[in-house]
Write a protein that holds these residues in place. Structure first.
Motif, PDB file in Angstrom:
ATOM      1  N   PRO A 106     -97.851 -22.963  -5.614  1.00  0.00           N
ATOM      2  CA  PRO A 106     -97.019 -21.692  -5.893  1.00  0.00           C
ATOM      3  C   PRO A 106     -97.051 -21.191  -7.254  1.00  0.00           C
ATOM      4  O   PRO A 106     -96.887 -22.632  -8.288  1.00  0.00           O
ATOM      5  N   HIS A 107     -97.284 -20.181  -7.742  1.00  0.00           N
ATOM      6  CA  HIS A 107     -96.972 -19.995  -9.083  1.00  0.00           C
ATOM      7  C   HIS A 107     -96.562 -18.509  -9.235  1.00  0.00           C
ATOM      8  O   HIS A 107     -96.329 -17.420  -8.443  1.00  0.00           O
ATOM      9  N   ASP A 108     -96.839 -17.905 -10.161  1.00  0.00           N
ATOM     10  CA  ASP A 108     -96.205 -15.866 -10.239  1.00  0.00           C
ATOM     11  C   ASP A 108     -96.837 -15.650 -11.239  1.00  0.00           C
ATOM     12  O   ASP A 108     -97.309 -15.885 -12.723  1.00  0.00           O
ATOM     13  N   LEU A 109     -97.419 -13.970 -11.367  1.00  0.00           N
ATOM     14  CA  LEU A 109     -97.666 -13.663 -12.581  1.00  0.00           C
ATOM     15  C   LEU A 109     -97.132 -12.620 -12.811  1.00  0.00           C
ATOM     16  O   LEU A 109     -96.885 -12.206 -12.470  1.00  0.00           O
ATOM     17  N   MET A 110     -96.174 -12.954 -13.503  1.00  0.00           N
ATOM     18  CA  MET A 110     -95.310 -12.048 -14.770  1.00  0.00           C
ATOM     19  C   MET A 110     -95.402 -12.366 -16.118  1.00  0.00           C
ATOM     20  O   MET A 110     -96.225 -12.748 -16.564  1.00  0.00           O
ATOM     21  N   PHE A 111     -95.094 -10.968 -16.229  1.00  0.00           N
ATOM     22  CA  PHE A 111     -94.605 -10.383 -18.057  1.00  0.00           C
ATOM     23  C   PHE A 111     -94.377 -11.848 -18.970  1.00  0.00           C
ATOM     24  O   PHE A 111     -93.762 -12.019 -18.590  1.00  0.00           O
ATOM     25  N   ALA A 112     -94.782 -11.050 -19.870  1.00  0.00           N
ATOM     26  CA  ALA A 112     -94.329 -12.437 -21.354  1.00  0.00           C
ATOM     27  C   ALA A 112     -93.051 -12.237 -20.747  1.00  0.00           C
ATOM     28  O   ALA A 112     -92.873 -14.177 -21.586  1.00  0.00           O
ATOM     29  N   PHE A 113     -92.417 -11.861 -21.553  1.00  0.00           N
ATOM     30  CA  PHE A 113     -91.194 -11.313 -21.991  1.00  0.00           C
ATOM     31  C   PHE A 113     -90.478 -12.659 -20.939  1.00  0.00           C
ATOM     32  O   PHE A 113     -89.055 -12.944 -21.083  1.00  0.00           O
ATOM     33  N   ALA A 114     -90.233 -12.295 -19.372  1.00  0.00           N
ATOM     34  CA  ALA A 114     -90.161 -12.746 -18.580  1.00  0.00           C
ATOM     35  C   ALA A 114     -90.008 -13.914 -18.214  1.00  0.00           C
ATOM     36  O   ALA A 114     -88.938 -14.612 -17.888  1.00  0.00           O
ATOM     37  N   PHE A 115     -91.344 -14.615 -18.801  1.00  0.00           N
ATOM     38  CA  PHE A 115     -91.076 -16.179 -18.395  1.00  0.00           C
ATOM     39  C   PHE A 115     -90.863 -16.745 -19.876  1.00  0.00           C
ATOM     40  O   PHE A 115     -89.510 -17.721 -19.553  1.00  0.00           O
ATOM     41  N   HIS A 116     -90.442 -15.907 -21.271  1.00  0.00           N
ATOM     42  CA  HIS A 116     -89.483 -16.775 -22.231  1.00  0.00           C
ATOM     43  C   HIS A 116     -88.486 -16.687 -21.998  1.00  0.00           C
ATOM     44  O   HIS A 116     -87.384 -17.165 -21.888  1.00  0.00           O
ATOM     45  N   ALA A 117     -87.983 -15.101 -21.067  1.00  0.00           N
ATOM     46  CA  ALA A 117     -86.164 -15.029 -20.666  1.00  0.00           C
ATOM     47  C   ALA A 117     -86.061 -16.165 -19.655  1.00  0.00           C
ATOM     48  O   ALA A 117     -84.424 -16.429 -19.781  1.00  0.00           O
ATOM     49  N   PHE A 118     -86.676 -16.672 -18.522  1.00  0.00           N
ATOM     50  CA  PHE A 118     -86.157 -17.245 -17.741  1.00  0.00           C
ATOM     51  C   PHE A 118     -86.211 -18.701 -18.181  1.00  0.00           C
ATOM     52  O   PHE A 118     -85.704 -19.880 -17.082  1.00  0.00           O
TER      53      PHE A 118
END
Length: 317
Positions: free
Chosen positions: A296-308
């Motif tokens: 399981p993983h996610d391909l997300m924007f960097a801002f969202a990773f830092h936010a959560f």
């Protein structure tokens, strides 16, 4: 770009801070006395409850019947006991959640365009099967979902209840991944593809044209990522670790921290041009463990990773 986004979502009024007293008429069953986040962090994205309509029990067609461009992104889900399924982003862009049953497993396939976050959850919680809809609210530019059974609110990027009876509950994440339709079709000649919903939407059009080239995420109030990373750069999140997509594109394959990440070209960005199939090639990834099992993983924007995941580990060069 932002003006086009606003027009596409029919945002008539400016975003307002969440107020339980104001939203109780939309969510009469929600227990607003229980929350794990400050309400000031939750804002309206424009549409109200179910203004972005989630889908339930979609129909599927044979992969050979699907009229998709080879580069179009789909969310691939392969569960034992069921034919592999592909959920085209051209549909999830307009609906964001698909409640489905795959191989006896109740799943919620989700996509938040503002975070580029595509996650599949197991809908079973404490012996009950939940079904999910879209609140129309955002927190840190990420979709806030709700379950129809208790009207608890859930943060899509982490699958955690943040308001109501299920506050603090975590949904189980299933292994799924975003890949071009051509890759899914080649691997699964007998696979199934979600059929086009019978709803008045211009499926295939990207209402977020130019979004992933923006300088700053839509309605985001948080800090920029560390290390000088572009807030809109794509990263691969595995647990609380983030690998920059640019690093993966350069290396092709990286094995570290117990996982192997493979990058290939050929997938169109769903958030670039006006037609999803015409988006620039951003590549796609697959994540496996030491036994070759999908992770399981996610391909997300960097801002969202830092936010959560503010204390998350950045897997840089």
């Amino acid at each position: 770009m932002i003006r086009l986004l606003l027009a596409a979502l029919l945002l008539i009024a400016p975003p307002v801070a969440a107020d339980p007293a104001f939203w109780r008429h939309e969510f009469p069953l929600t227990d607003f006395t229980t929350s794990s986040v400050p309400f000031i962090e939750i804002i309206s994205g424009g549409p109200g409850r179910d203004g972005i309509p989630a889908l339930d029990a979609p129909e599927f067609i044979a992969v050979s019947e699907a009229a998709l461009d080879p580069a179009e992104p789909v969310i691939a889900l392969e569960i034992d006991g069921a034919a592999p399924r592909a959920y085209p982003i051209r549909y999830l862009t307009w609906h964001e959640i698909v409640n489905d049953m795959v191989g006896g497993v109740p799943v919620a396939v989700t996509f938040c365009p503002l975070c580029n976050s595509a996650i599949t959850f197991d809908r079973r919680v404490d012996g009950a099967v939940l079904s999910f809809g879209v609140t129309g609210k955002l927190r840190r530019s990420d979709m806030v979902m709700y379950d129809r059974e208790t009207e608890s609110w859930w943060q899509q990027a982490v699958g955690e209840g943040i308001v109501g009876r299920h506050t603090g509950t975590r949904l189980g994440q299933l292994a799924s991944w975003m890949e071009p339709f051509a890759a899914f079709r080649e691997r699964n000649p007998r696979g199934r593809v979600m059929a086009e919903p019978d709803l008045p939407r211009d499926y295939g059009r990207n209402p977020y044209r130019g979004y992933d080239r923006s300088d700053w995420p839509f309605l985001y109030r948080g800090d920029a990522p560390p290390h000088g990373i572009d807030p809109m750069a794509r990263i691969v999140r595995v647990g609380t670790r983030a690998w920059p997509m640019a690093r993966l594109a350069q290396a092709g394959r990286i094995t570290e921290a117990g996982v192997t990440l493979d990058w290939r070209s050929g997938m169109a960005s769903p958030l670039d041009t006006g037609r999803i199939a015409e988006g620039r090639d951003i590549g796609h990834i697959r994540v496996r463990d030491g036994q070759g099992r999908d992770v399981p993983h996610d391909l997300m924007f960097a801002f969202a990773f830092h936010a959560f995941h503010p204390d998350g580990e950045w897997m840089l060069d």
